[in-house]
Design a protein around this motif. Structure first.
Motif, PDB file in Angstrom:
ATOM      1  N   ALA A  27       0.999  -1.128  -0.048  1.00 19.10           N
ATOM      2  CA  ALA A  27      -0.075   0.010   0.031  1.00 19.10           C
ATOM      3  C   ALA A  27       0.885   1.689   0.060  1.00 19.10           C
ATOM      4  CB  ALA A  27      -0.922   0.368   1.092  1.00 19.10           C
ATOM      5  N   MET A  28       2.552   0.931   0.597  1.00 20.49           N
ATOM      6  CA  MET A  28       3.066   2.307  -0.109  1.00 20.49           C
ATOM      7  C   MET A  28       3.403   2.876  -1.571  1.00 20.49           C
ATOM      8  SD  MET A  28       6.156   1.604   3.022  1.00 20.49           S
ATOM      9  CE  MET A  28       5.072   0.694   4.520  1.00 20.49           C
ATOM     10  N   ALA A  29       3.437   4.327  -1.578  1.00 19.08           N
ATOM     11  CA  ALA A  29       4.040   4.663  -2.529  1.00 19.08           C
ATOM     12  C   ALA A  29       5.409   4.080  -3.263  1.00 19.08           C
ATOM     13  CB  ALA A  29       4.261   6.331  -2.468  1.00 19.08           C
ATOM     14  N   ASP A  30       5.840   4.391  -4.124  1.00 20.12           N
ATOM     15  CA  ASP A  30       7.472   3.946  -4.240  1.00 20.12           C
ATOM     16  C   ASP A  30       8.422   5.436  -3.724  1.00 20.12           C
ATOM     17  OD1 ASP A  30       5.988   2.089  -6.218  1.00 20.12           O
ATOM     18  OD2 ASP A  30       6.379   2.973  -7.880  1.00 20.12           O
ATOM     19  N   ARG A  31       9.735   4.517  -3.740  1.00 23.09           N
ATOM     20  CA  ARG A  31      10.197   4.965  -2.867  1.00 23.09           C
ATOM     21  C   ARG A  31      10.136   6.409  -2.039  1.00 23.09           C
ATOM     22  NH1 ARG A  31      14.745   6.173  -5.393  1.00 23.09           N
ATOM     23  NH2 ARG A  31      14.832   8.410  -4.890  1.00 23.09           N
ATOM     24  N   GLU A  32       9.024   5.340  -0.752  1.00 23.83           N
ATOM     25  CA  GLU A  32       8.235   6.240   0.468  1.00 23.83           C
ATOM     26  C   GLU A  32       9.426   5.281   1.753  1.00 23.83           C
ATOM     27  OE1 GLU A  32       4.082   5.403   0.750  1.00 23.83           O
ATOM     28  OE2 GLU A  32       4.613   6.207   3.415  1.00 23.83           O
ATOM     29  N   ILE A  33       9.663   4.350   1.627  1.00 28.40           N
ATOM     30  CA  ILE A  33      11.152   3.820   2.988  1.00 28.40           C
ATOM     31  C   ILE A  33      12.722   4.547   1.940  1.00 28.40           C
ATOM     32  CG2 ILE A  33      12.240   2.215   3.246  1.00 28.40           C
ATOM     33  CD1 ILE A  33       9.692   0.256   2.888  1.00 28.40           C
ATOM     34  N   ASP A  34      12.570   5.191   3.325  1.00 28.04           N
ATOM     35  CA  ASP A  34      14.321   5.615   3.260  1.00 28.04           C
ATOM     36  C   ASP A  34      15.141   4.707   2.901  1.00 28.04           C
ATOM     37  OD1 ASP A  34      13.520   8.685   3.049  1.00 28.04           O
ATOM     38  OD2 ASP A  34      12.107   8.208   4.808  1.00 28.04           O
ATOM     39  N   LEU A  35      15.304   4.245   4.204  1.00 26.41           N
ATOM     40  CA  LEU A  35      15.675   2.712   4.295  1.00 26.41           C
ATOM     41  C   LEU A  35      15.949   1.292   4.390  1.00 26.41           C
ATOM     42  CD1 LEU A  35      19.632   2.102   4.297  1.00 26.41           C
ATOM     43  CD2 LEU A  35      18.910   2.338   7.045  1.00 26.41           C
ATOM     44  N   CYS A  36      15.903  -0.038   3.575  1.00 23.78           N
ATOM     45  CA  CYS A  36      15.247  -1.088   3.558  1.00 23.78           C
ATOM     46  C   CYS A  36      16.913  -1.667   4.084  1.00 23.78           C
ATOM     47  CB  CYS A  36      14.561  -1.864   2.117  1.00 23.78           C
ATOM     48  SG  CYS A  36      13.908  -3.139   2.592  1.00 23.78           S
ATOM     49  N   GLU A  82      11.935 -13.587  -3.353  1.00 28.61           N
ATOM     50  CA  GLU A  82      12.378 -12.488  -4.771  1.00 28.61           C
ATOM     51  C   GLU A  82      11.428 -11.257  -4.914  1.00 28.61           C
ATOM     52  OE1 GLU A  82      11.718 -14.511  -8.411  1.00 28.61           O
ATOM     53  OE2 GLU A  82      13.167 -13.420  -9.390  1.00 28.61           O
ATOM     54  N   HIS A  83       9.872 -12.235  -4.854  1.00 19.54           N
ATOM     55  CA  HIS A  83       8.924 -11.435  -4.691  1.00 19.54           C
ATOM     56  C   HIS A  83       9.045  -9.924  -3.641  1.00 19.54           C
ATOM     57  CE1 HIS A  83       4.574  -9.795  -5.497  1.00 19.54           C
ATOM     58  NE2 HIS A  83       4.318  -9.828  -4.270  1.00 19.54           N
ATOM     59  N   ILE A  84       8.855 -10.213  -2.768  1.00 14.79           N
ATOM     60  CA  ILE A  84       8.933  -9.132  -1.756  1.00 14.79           C
ATOM     61  C   ILE A  84      10.079  -8.314  -1.795  1.00 14.79           C
ATOM     62  CG2 ILE A  84       9.068  -8.686   0.667  1.00 14.79           C
ATOM     63  CD1 ILE A  84       6.929  -9.903   0.249  1.00 14.79           C
ATOM     64  N   VAL A  85      11.639  -8.851  -2.142  1.00 13.79           N
ATOM     65  CA  VAL A  85      13.454  -8.199  -2.251  1.00 13.79           C
ATOM     66  C   VAL A  85      12.668  -7.141  -3.206  1.00 13.79           C
ATOM     67  CG1 VAL A  85      14.361  -9.581  -0.920  1.00 13.79           C
ATOM     68  CG2 VAL A  85      14.666  -9.782  -3.263  1.00 13.79           C
ATOM     69  N   LYS A  86      12.420  -7.445  -4.402  1.00 15.03           N
ATOM     70  CA  LYS A  86      11.499  -6.493  -5.835  1.00 15.03           C
ATOM     71  C   LYS A  86      10.957  -5.507  -5.176  1.00 15.03           C
ATOM     72  CE  LYS A  86      13.264  -9.601  -9.284  1.00 15.03           C
ATOM     73  NZ  LYS A  86      12.385 -10.636 -10.443  1.00 15.03           N
ATOM     74  N   LEU A  87       9.994  -6.340  -4.355  1.00 12.92           N
ATOM     75  CA  LEU A  87       8.844  -5.352  -3.995  1.00 12.92           C
ATOM     76  C   LEU A  87       9.032  -3.991  -2.830  1.00 12.92           C
ATOM     77  CD1 LEU A  87       5.609  -4.106  -3.043  1.00 12.92           C
ATOM     78  CD2 LEU A  87       5.782  -5.513  -1.613  1.00 12.92           C
ATOM     79  N   LEU A  88      10.449  -4.782  -2.622  1.00 12.79           N
ATOM     80  CA  LEU A  88      10.650  -3.669  -0.905  1.00 12.79           C
ATOM     81  C   LEU A  88      12.151  -2.550  -1.629  1.00 12.79           C
ATOM     82  CD1 LEU A  88      11.994  -5.592   1.597  1.00 12.79           C
ATOM     83  CD2 LEU A  88      10.047  -3.917   2.000  1.00 12.79           C
ATOM     84  N   ARG A  89      12.417  -3.152  -3.221  1.00 15.92           N
ATOM     85  CA  ARG A  89      13.176  -1.974  -4.132  1.00 15.92           C
ATOM     86  C   ARG A  89      12.742  -1.642  -4.568  1.00 15.92           C
ATOM     87  NH1 ARG A  89      18.487  -0.232  -4.481  1.00 15.92           N
ATOM     88  NH2 ARG A  89      16.616   1.390  -3.624  1.00 15.92           N
TER      89      ARG A  89
END
Lengths: 321, 60
Positions: free
Chosen positions: A53-62, A74-81
């Protein structure tokens, strides 16, 4: 001003990296006060749908620990990226596959066969094996696809920072987090670790003239009475010379040869090749027969030399036939 | 049939998800606990010297 958002995620990992984040002790309180944690499965109750539900690039550090072993990871790390400005790989598994990547010495089918049919403790009379999809009476269930091999994180997504170790020393994690909060992280890509190799941080002293008359297994270890003696000089295969500094030589200080968990030291292209090279130069042999006798107990080379970096090594894993 | 997914299960060591199916009355008809993870220590510990396992399996 809103606080920077930080996510911590684990893929094919043991949880040790997450524990080391907590082992930053009171620093974690400063971090928690300075940032908003938006995902951290081991500690907080956020779901994958919250990330979606977050916007792209909303997380500052993952910060991601663990290698990529299956389709969900693979899916989750691509999503987090996609959702993150900066991605940091935490620990040996994320950086170079780590111990779970020793599985790359086997094909996926033989792992599934052994785990579900052949282990001494298995009780599986129906011979059931996990299926990616299962039609339950109430609806379809799915689990991730088990990949043929383990991947390092940067073989799947772009990674800006690397915090090595198995597990990474809390001091390095704290250093990286504080630099992130203060905006003093070095330009990427960068490794947050010490300078040089483990030997540079080791209090033991290497005698330049020492030659090895017999390489020994760690089971033949009796701690040298003189704790200043270099373990390599004593004939123990210490991986200090090829291993990235930053752990303050924790293992050699505790009478245990370095197993290389901090990853390759700067300038090392292939760890195993470099280790073979220094074993050769330290071995005190004049003939092939002598060398064979001295090297007799150097066993399971792949399991030691590439214990933490098989996916990033030149040999990669088993030969595909 | 209404379906509730808990994905991932949090605040524990390891990966897991739970799928819960509710019947027409909102009662739990069935629930499935799934472990979407396998690393295969059982297999890749084979061939390693026994004394090295003390340095390998702490990473389970």
């Amino acid at each position: 001003m809103s606080k920077p958002k930080v996510a911590i995620y684990w893929s094919a990992a043991c949880g040790g990296c997450d524990v080391k984040v907590l082992d930053t002790n009171e620093k974690i309180l400063e971090v928690a006060a300075a940032v908003d944690l938006v995902l951290w499965p081991i500690a907080l109750d956020f779901k994958y749908k919250d990330v979606e539900a977050m916007a792209d690039r909303e997380i500052d550090l993952c910060i991601i620990n663990g290698g990529v072993r299956n389709s969900e990871q693979e899916h989750i790390v691509k999503l987090l990226r996609r959702k993150s400005k900066v991605v940091a790989a935490l620990g040996a598994c994320a950086i170079s596959g780590g111990i779970p990547a020793l599985a790359n010495l086997f094909d996926a089918q033989s792992i599934l066969d052994y785990v579900y049919h052949k282990t001494a403790s298995i009780d599986n009379p129906q011979g059931a094996v996990p299926q990616p999809e299962y039609d339950a009476p109430e609806g379809k269930l799915s689990i991730p696809k088990f990949f043929e091999s383990v991947f390092a994180l940067d073989q799947i997504i772009d990674v800006q920072y690397f915090i090595p170790g198995c597990p990474p020393p809390p001091s390095l994690i704290a250093k990286a987090l504080v630099a992130f909060i203060q905006g003093t992280l070095p330009p990427p890509p960068a490794t947050v670790a010490g300078d040089g190799s483990v030997c540079d941080e080791c209090p033991r002293e290497r005698k330049r003239e020492a030659k090895v008359k017999k390489w020994k297994r760690i089971s033949q270890f009796t701690p040298p009475a003189d704790t200043k003696k270099c373990l390599l000089d004593e004939g123990f295969l210490c991986l200090g010379p090829v291993t990235q500094a930053g752990c303050e030589a924790l293992c050699p200080k505790a009478n245990m040869p370095c197993e290389g968990c901090m990853g390759k030291a700067k300038g090392v292209i292939d760890k195993g090749a470099k280790i073979v090279s220094y074993i050769a130069s330290l071995t005190d042999a004049n003939t092939e027969e002598e060398a064979k006798a001295i090297l007799k107990d150097v066993i399971d080379q792949v399991g030691l030399f590439y214990r933490f970096d098989l996916p990033k090594s030149l040999i990669k894993g088993r030969r595909k036939v | 049939m209404k379906r509730i997914s808990i994905d991932p299960i949090t605040r524990l060591e390891g990966h897991g998800k739970i799928e819960i199916f509710l019947d027409g009355n909102g009662e739990v008809a069935n629930a499935y606990f799934q472990v979407p993870e396998l690393r295969g220590f059982e297999k890749f510990c084979q061939g390693r010297p026994v004394e090295e396992l003390a340095r390998i399996v702490p990473r389970i």
